[in-house]
Design an enzyme around this catalytic site. Structure first.
Site, short mmCIF file in Angstrom:
data_model
loop_
_atom_site.label_atom_id
_atom_site.label_comp_id
_atom_site.label_asym_id
_atom_site.label_seq_id
_atom_site.Cartn_x
_atom_site.Cartn_y
_atom_site.Cartn_z
N HIS A 19 0.85 -1.20 0.00
CA HIS A 19 0.00 0.00 0.00
C HIS A 19 0.88 1.26 0.00
O HIS A 19 2.07 1.18 0.34
CB HIS A 19 -0.86 0.05 1.28
CG HIS A 19 -1.95 -0.96 1.34
ND1 HIS A 19 -2.03 -1.90 2.34
CD2 HIS A 19 -3.03 -1.16 0.55
CE1 HIS A 19 -3.12 -2.65 2.16
NE2 HIS A 19 -3.75 -2.23 1.08
N CYS A 72 -2.11 0.16 10.01
CA CYS A 72 -3.22 -0.64 9.48
C CYS A 72 -3.99 -1.41 10.55
O CYS A 72 -5.06 -1.94 10.27
CB CYS A 72 -2.73 -1.59 8.40
SG CYS A 72 -1.53 -2.74 8.97
#
Ligand SMILES: NC(=O)NCCC[C@H](N)C(=O)O
Length: 282
Positions: free
Chosen positions: A174, A275
């Site tokens: 990401h 996250c």
């Protein structure tokens, strides 16, 4: 300040891997659970209200709740929002169900809009880097977030006062696996994880550990840090992985108080300190 987290699934060791070597057989669910509790405890100590998204036992990666729900603050009269994202990965799709019910009721109780990515738009929260200081959302263009996902987010975010810019990322899962930002807009990044386009972003500051790119701001002001016993000489407190001691030292030298957490069981699955939660700063 509210922190949304999601209890790790007992099938955690079957989570997805894309860019790092496979150490999944060494994952200990018990150790992961202890690390998850310790992670939450740091936020609690800084005054965050802990909220638990109902667990999703059938999805190994469900603990990475930042990918499924995005908090979108607003700088305009349009209400801030909770956005249910849309993963392209079949194994993570079940995470949306419980997250949708939870987020729609949380949004209703807090006067937020509850939004959902359209069916043709893929986007995961790990690809969204918010720079409140410049009202900029950088959106990773990765295997998890498509051009259509970027366009759909732009439609939702621009009326809330955000400028939305895509950044191509191909050496990390990401965007926030490759960079995060400090409150003043300084972007912490690790050069080997950056694309040519990402290298041209303004205000980049190199960190020399891959785990050092992920940093979370624990409090708004130095006053809050003082309340936590640190005194007023620091800029505030940051959370970072214990796997990045050199970056932690660099941040201390920049004037930050640094809290380090062990999250190696999650790092084996390309997870990081961002996250494991959704931070709602109201
Ligand atoms: N935002 C994030 O960095 N999420 C980490 C997700 C890791 C998980 N194993 C996955 O591949 O989806």
């Amino acid at each position: 300040m509210s922190l949304l987290t999601r209890l790790p699934s007992s099938s955690l060791a079957h989570g997805l891997l894309t860019h790092i070597s496979d150490a999944r057989s060494s994952i200990s669910p018990a150790r992961a659970l202890a690390q998850w509790h310790a992670y939450r405890a740091v936020f609690a100590a800084y005054g965050w209200t802990l909220c638990e998204v109902p667990p999703c036992e059938e999805a190994p990666d469900s603990v990475f709740v930042e990918d499924v729900l995005l908090y979108l603050p607003s700088f305009t009269d349009v209400p801030a929002a909770l956005l249910l994202t849309r993963t392209p990965t079949p194994s993570r799709a079940p995470e949306r169900v419980g997250a949708a019910a939870f987020a729609s009721s949380l949004a209703a109780s807090r006067g937020l809009a509850f939004l959902e990515m359209p069916e043709d738009a893929h986007l995961e929260g790990g690809d969204i880097l918010k720079l409140s200081s410049s009202r900029t959302l950088y959106v990773g263009q990765t295997s998890r977030t498509s051009a259509r996902g970027l366009a759909a987010l732009r439609e939702l975010a621009e009326p809330r006062g955000w400028r939305v810019l895509g950044v191509h990322i191909d050496k990390a899962l990401h965007l926030k696996s490759a960079m995060t930002a400090l409150p003043d807009g300084t972007i912490l990044a690790h050069a080997p994880l950056l694309s040519e386009e990402a290298r041209r972003l303004p205000r980049l500051r190199e960190v020399h550990e891959a785990e050092g790119v992920a940093v979370v701001h624990l409090n708004r002001t130095a006053t809050a840090t003082a309340a936590a016993g640190e005194g007023s000489r620091t800029k505030g407190a940051l959370l970072i992985s214990a796997a990045a001691p050199r970056t932690a030292q660099m941040l201390r030298e920049m004037g930050w108080h640094v809290e380090c957490v062990h999250i190696d069981e999650f790092e084996k699955l390309e997870g990081c300190v961002t996250c494991l939660s959704v931070r709602m700063r109201s």
